[in-house]
Design a protein around this motif. Sequence first.
Motif, mmCIF file in Angstrom:
data_model
loop_
_atom_site.group_PDB
_atom_site.id
_atom_site.type_symbol
_atom_site.label_atom_id
_atom_site.label_comp_id
_atom_site.label_asym_id
_atom_site.label_seq_id
_atom_site.Cartn_x
_atom_site.Cartn_y
_atom_site.Cartn_z
ATOM 1 N N ILE B 206 -4.150 1.152 0.941
ATOM 2 C CA ILE B 206 -4.396 -0.262 1.234
ATOM 3 C C ILE B 206 -5.410 -0.420 2.372
ATOM 4 O O ILE B 206 -6.479 -0.982 2.173
ATOM 5 C CB ILE B 206 -3.076 -1.008 1.552
ATOM 6 C CG1 ILE B 206 -2.106 -0.872 0.364
ATOM 7 C CG2 ILE B 206 -3.345 -2.476 1.852
ATOM 8 C CD1 ILE B 206 -0.738 -1.462 0.580
ATOM 9 N N LYS B 207 -5.094 0.130 3.537
ATOM 10 C CA LYS B 207 -6.028 -0.031 4.657
ATOM 11 C C LYS B 207 -5.825 1.056 5.709
ATOM 12 O O LYS B 207 -4.705 1.498 5.950
ATOM 13 C CB LYS B 207 -5.853 -1.404 5.308
ATOM 14 C CG LYS B 207 -7.077 -1.805 6.117
ATOM 15 C CD LYS B 207 -7.169 -3.308 6.228
ATOM 16 C CE LYS B 207 -8.466 -3.714 6.905
ATOM 17 N NZ LYS B 207 -9.571 -3.948 5.978
ATOM 18 N N GLY B 208 -6.939 1.437 6.357
ATOM 19 C CA GLY B 208 -6.900 2.464 7.401
ATOM 20 C C GLY B 208 -6.416 1.882 8.713
ATOM 21 O O GLY B 208 -6.508 0.676 8.960
ATOM 22 N N GLY B 209 -5.902 2.781 9.572
ATOM 23 C CA GLY B 209 -5.435 2.350 10.882
ATOM 24 C C GLY B 209 -6.510 2.517 11.937
ATOM 25 O O GLY B 209 -7.489 3.251 11.760
ATOM 26 N N ILE B 232 3.816 1.350 -6.490
ATOM 27 C CA ILE B 232 4.156 1.391 -5.060
ATOM 28 C C ILE B 232 3.086 0.682 -4.227
ATOM 29 O O ILE B 232 3.399 -0.085 -3.305
ATOM 30 C CB ILE B 232 4.371 2.859 -4.623
ATOM 31 C CG1 ILE B 232 5.725 3.302 -5.188
ATOM 32 C CG2 ILE B 232 4.342 2.995 -3.100
ATOM 33 C CD1 ILE B 232 5.957 4.769 -5.195
ATOM 34 N N ILE B 233 1.837 0.870 -4.603
ATOM 35 C CA ILE B 233 0.761 0.190 -3.887
ATOM 36 C C ILE B 233 0.869 -1.318 -4.101
ATOM 37 O O ILE B 233 0.744 -2.118 -3.169
ATOM 38 C CB ILE B 233 -0.627 0.695 -4.351
ATOM 39 C CG1 ILE B 233 -0.759 2.195 -4.134
ATOM 40 C CG2 ILE B 233 -1.751 -0.082 -3.663
ATOM 41 C CD1 ILE B 233 -0.584 2.665 -2.708
ATOM 42 N N ARG B 234 1.154 -1.714 -5.348
ATOM 43 C CA ARG B 234 1.274 -3.136 -5.671
ATOM 44 C C ARG B 234 2.403 -3.784 -4.872
ATOM 45 O O ARG B 234 2.241 -4.858 -4.291
ATOM 46 C CB ARG B 234 1.535 -3.266 -7.167
ATOM 47 C CG ARG B 234 1.666 -4.668 -7.701
ATOM 48 C CD ARG B 234 1.771 -4.601 -9.215
ATOM 49 N NE ARG B 234 2.334 -5.802 -9.788
ATOM 50 C CZ ARG B 234 1.637 -6.892 -10.081
ATOM 51 N NH1 ARG B 234 0.342 -6.932 -9.837
ATOM 52 N NH2 ARG B 234 2.216 -7.950 -10.607
ATOM 53 N N LYS B 235 3.518 -3.089 -4.825
ATOM 54 C CA LYS B 235 4.678 -3.606 -4.108
ATOM 55 C C LYS B 235 4.367 -3.736 -2.610
ATOM 56 O O LYS B 235 4.646 -4.769 -1.990
ATOM 57 C CB LYS B 235 5.848 -2.642 -4.309
ATOM 58 C CG LYS B 235 7.206 -3.258 -4.171
ATOM 59 C CD LYS B 235 8.228 -2.260 -4.685
ATOM 60 C CE LYS B 235 9.618 -2.602 -4.203
ATOM 61 N NZ LYS B 235 10.533 -1.477 -4.466
ATOM 62 N N GLY B 236 3.771 -2.664 -2.060
ATOM 63 C CA GLY B 236 3.460 -2.649 -0.634
ATOM 64 C C GLY B 236 2.468 -3.743 -0.275
ATOM 65 O O GLY B 236 2.631 -4.485 0.704
ATOM 66 N N SER B 237 1.437 -3.873 -1.101
ATOM 67 C CA SER B 237 0.395 -4.852 -0.832
ATOM 68 C C SER B 237 0.959 -6.275 -0.870
ATOM 69 O O SER B 237 0.583 -7.138 -0.087
ATOM 70 C CB SER B 237 -0.740 -4.650 -1.853
ATOM 71 O OG SER B 237 -1.335 -5.843 -2.200
ATOM 72 N N ARG B 238 1.894 -6.497 -1.783
ATOM 73 C CA ARG B 238 2.528 -7.820 -1.848
ATOM 74 C C ARG B 238 3.428 -8.054 -0.642
ATOM 75 O O ARG B 238 3.491 -9.146 -0.115
ATOM 76 C CB ARG B 238 3.365 -7.933 -3.116
ATOM 77 C CG ARG B 238 2.500 -7.938 -4.341
ATOM 78 C CD ARG B 238 3.224 -8.529 -5.505
ATOM 79 N NE ARG B 238 2.231 -9.058 -6.430
ATOM 80 C CZ ARG B 238 2.529 -9.750 -7.510
ATOM 81 N NH1 ARG B 238 3.773 -9.999 -7.809
ATOM 82 N NH2 ARG B 238 1.574 -10.211 -8.283
ATOM 83 N N LYS B 239 4.108 -7.005 -0.261
ATOM 84 C CA LYS B 239 5.085 -7.139 0.811
ATOM 85 C C LYS B 239 4.416 -7.507 2.143
ATOM 86 O O LYS B 239 4.890 -8.374 2.864
ATOM 87 C CB LYS B 239 5.854 -5.839 0.967
ATOM 88 C CG LYS B 239 7.190 -6.049 1.612
ATOM 89 C CD LYS B 239 8.199 -5.055 1.103
ATOM 90 C CE LYS B 239 9.575 -5.443 1.585
ATOM 91 N NZ LYS B 239 10.577 -4.438 1.245
ATOM 92 N N ASN B 241 1.425 -8.642 2.246
ATOM 93 C CA ASN B 241 0.443 -9.669 1.922
ATOM 94 C C ASN B 241 -0.979 -9.268 2.341
ATOM 95 O O ASN B 241 -1.654 -9.985 3.064
ATOM 96 C CB ASN B 241 0.859 -10.994 2.565
ATOM 97 C CG ASN B 241 0.141 -12.162 1.944
ATOM 98 O OD1 ASN B 241 -0.408 -12.043 0.843
ATOM 99 N ND2 ASN B 241 0.105 -13.279 2.649
ATOM 100 N N LEU B 242 -1.382 -8.103 1.891
ATOM 101 C CA LEU B 242 -2.727 -7.620 2.206
ATOM 102 C C LEU B 242 -3.327 -7.002 0.945
ATOM 103 O O LEU B 242 -2.806 -6.032 0.404
ATOM 104 C CB LEU B 242 -2.650 -6.586 3.335
ATOM 105 C CG LEU B 242 -3.972 -5.905 3.719
ATOM 106 C CD1 LEU B 242 -4.995 -6.920 4.216
ATOM 107 C CD2 LEU B 242 -3.723 -4.843 4.797
ATOM 108 N N LYS B 243 -4.419 -7.625 0.474
ATOM 109 C CA LYS B 243 -5.109 -7.101 -0.702
ATOM 110 C C LYS B 243 -6.469 -6.610 -0.260
ATOM 111 O O LYS B 243 -7.189 -7.313 0.444
ATOM 112 C CB LYS B 243 -5.280 -8.194 -1.760
ATOM 113 C CG LYS B 243 -4.038 -8.427 -2.551
ATOM 114 C CD LYS B 243 -4.326 -9.269 -3.785
ATOM 115 C CE LYS B 243 -3.121 -9.222 -4.706
ATOM 116 N NZ LYS B 243 -3.443 -9.612 -6.068
ATOM 117 N N THR B 244 -6.826 -5.412 -0.658
ATOM 118 C CA THR B 244 -8.134 -4.865 -0.297
ATOM 119 C C THR B 244 -8.794 -4.300 -1.543
ATOM 120 O O THR B 244 -8.149 -4.178 -2.594
ATOM 121 C CB THR B 244 -7.977 -3.725 0.729
ATOM 122 O OG1 THR B 244 -7.188 -2.697 0.124
ATOM 123 C CG2 THR B 244 -7.297 -4.194 1.999
#
Lengths: 337, 678
Positions: B206-209, B232-239, B241-244
Amino acid sequence: MPKINLKLLKKQAQREINRAGDLKFLNEIFKKYLGKRGELTLVLRSLERMPKAKRAKVGKEANELKTFLREKFEQKKFSFAKATEDKEEWIDVTRPGKKLTLGHLHPLTQVKRKVEEIFQAMGFSVVEGPEAENEWYNFDALNIPKDHPARDMWDTFYLKDGLLLRTHTTPVDARYMEKNNPPLRIITIGRCFRHEATDASHESNFYQIDGLMAGKDISVANFKAIIQEFFQRFFEKPVEIRMRPSYFPFTEPSFEVDMTCLVCGGKGCSACQQTGWMEMMGAGMMHPNVFKNSGLNPKNWQGFAFGMGLDRLTMMKYKINDIRLLYSGDLRFLKQF
Amino acid sequence: MVFSYNWLQSFFRKRLPAPEKLAELLELCAFEVEEVKRVGGDWLLDIDVLPNRAPDCFSHLGIARECAALTNSPIRKPSVSNGAGKFQTRDFVSVEVRDKDACPRYTAKVVTDVKVAPSPKWLKARLKSCGLRSINNVVDIANYVMLETGQPLHAFDSGKLAGNKIIVRFAKHNEKIVTLDEEKYDLDEDILVIADARSPVAIAGIKGGKLPEIDKKTKVVVLESASFNPRIIRKGSRKINLKTDASWRFEHGIDPNLTEFAINRAAFLIQKLAKGKVAKGLIDAYPNKVLPKRIKLDLDYTERLLGIKIPKREVIEILKSLEFKILNSKFNILTIEVPTFRLDLTIPEDLIEEVGRIYGYQNIRAVFPTVSLIPPKKNFSVFWEELTKNILKEAGFTEVYNYSYVSEEQIAIYQSNQHKSAVIELENPMSTEQRYLRPSLILNLLNNIQRNQRYTDEIKIFELGKIFRKTKNVEEAKQLTAAILGDEFYQLKGMVDLLLQKLGISNVWYDSYQSTPEDSKISMWHPKKCAEIKVDHEEIGFLGEISPKIIDHFKIDNRVVVFDIDFEKLQKLCSEETIYQPISKYPAAVRDLAVLVPRGTKVEEVLNKIEVAGGKLIRDVDLFDVYEGEELPEGKKNLAFHIIYQAENRTLASQEVDEIQNKIVKTLEQNPEWEVRK
């Protein structure tokens, strides 16, 4: 018995008819001679009491006189009628007619009927299904798995009770196939819902036409023929269609279907962004998983399915520029149909 | 996604068709092209990649492969590096994948002696065309390779990784991360992270730190090219709320075999553009290698499904142009090996689509199907619905379509609180205006009247649509509701009579309704001006005036009369049967009768008396006038009837009629409050 002088009677009657100045007076003269107790009527009644020889002669004369006088009366009457027509009576034909109030059917109803009629003529049965649908029929049965990005293609309204508002009428296909074996031809037109902002071309509730034809060997070529025929009958113009690749989880192959632009006939204009084509519907060959999910063996059956907006067809047909008018209940709009 | 024409061209020796032409070709055989725009010396194509093709076509290489198939030109693959420096990747970093299902493959490679600097102009320009901002050469290269190959990459500063470790694991409860754009996120056990020995350094896929960010001082770069589980990525991104760009790609799935090519490509470019030295070896945690799928394609079925015979030779050519391998073509069933980058292909129908689209759907001729002549079934529900609409239209009513939702405020008017449970609430309404599913058509019809009363005072409208109520389950049913503006109870009652008669329903009667306190829906109605519409013993709906309180609430200036009929019940009673009643050859005799009765007397009581006393020679009794006025005694009204007498077998003598009429008069006058006027 009165003395009979038919000649005198004739002369007298004729004179009086000629003198008659209006219809009322004329009717009285008619009564005097030909009424129930009229002079000539009495003569005719007295015939049966006459000796046979005289009866024949007088009878003939009297009947001739009756015919003659009737004719005179009619002529005179006609001359009165003609005189009134000529002189007094006239109407202003330019004045508006009396308003009769008929109601109006909603344009969506009218277009829905037309679509159903065309497909019924090609052997499609009209079927219906629920607007509050469950996840299985709206998604899973149609090969749209949970947690799959394909679900994002449909913005969905969910109900607090676990159901959802159907996002398309395709679930009706799955429901129908569960209960009916191919060969089958169905069309379903119904209300659908999408969780999206409303504007001139989008509504959160709208109507979708969904069709399905399945059999042993129903092909893409067949789809093309049926849909081309539909559009030609609907728009009453010799239009063509073309198919482009698309993606729907419930069909494989899937198409986007374009129709010859109605405005320019395919030459290219502003209405079709110079392409000569207008996007009309999504379609494809039913995915084997949908047959399977509906309890049919995909090895035995194949067929096409399509979905198209009824609102859009209606807007095209009547040149309506804002979809929201259809759900406004505005009588100034509805009374035009 | 926006694609650069020049970039696409760079994969070919041969010239591609002109941009517009290429767009047209793509449109007919692959994807819709929203726009072709000239920018500087380049053209940008805005291509709507279909969602199932995101894994292979959300990249320039992917679109180039489509172009190759469509133009029959071979593609040149970009150069890569396998590492030739003096160091080994494993000297700088070790990788531990704790969940192989969440991360099926993780590859890492190290580039040393990197000089972080601004990117060259051409690289900046390409990123800009595709909507990305330039950061520095290393980060830009990672993004560039993503746009080129479709594989999201990430670059870490090796010096900032605690313990020189990369651990792929789920976040711990209460762990936090600050991302490259300085946003803070709270993580939990559902979110996959890339961590070093101490803490999360990136939200996986999703995104780097911020922590191991590449900066000017970075010398050693650790490149990550991994494959993550789409769910898992879809779930995490929704949770969170970050789409990249990366999460979007991982959600749609990416070929795990792509990671290696992409990481080598990035290493090559860093070596070339940032003077780096590529370390030897590749760390590759890839326990279950994904192998190409084999699919059997039956050419007879292909012909049957497409409805056209495409020669075998041509089918094979098409499949080869898409980089498929033909393993066996001896018979009419081909065995095809599909490259792993085509995640969308699993069944024969998928291959038939490939053949069909490259062959060109426009080349398939329309052919009417040959089928058994099975006539369509008559749908009675639709039939009665349409007939009902026609009758109402012919009687002067206009059809409306309203929304299926009603507002919170409308619901409050409709029902008292204890009944709120009976209505259905949307989980995610667009607004409070549309919070509930309509439990009745009346509410929106009143809105229609309110809005139209400005333009006209003649309003007669109806709607036939679904209403929703909660009993044990969600119950939806067709309802027919009509409304008329004005004090027009009897006009609307006449409408109901006409409608039911036309639908072949007899035995209709109206029962005055006695509302009970808990029956809240009836509170919509004027308590003294409402009737149940009954057919035999079944109640099918209501007819009445809307309660003045509600009319007032809707800001309507006049009375409104409504009928509200359960269409599901109604359609069961409908019948197309009509039996001809012979017309009597003998003349009818008409006598008039006027009765003075108390105001509260129902017409029906008088009618019943007349009919019973009159017997079978009465053909019809017609109420033609009801008069209440000053000349009449206090509290009385005058009812005037035409009574029509007729026999089927003779002319009635006037004496006979008089006798019956007298009998009727006597019967009526038995009631001391009724007076027949002579």
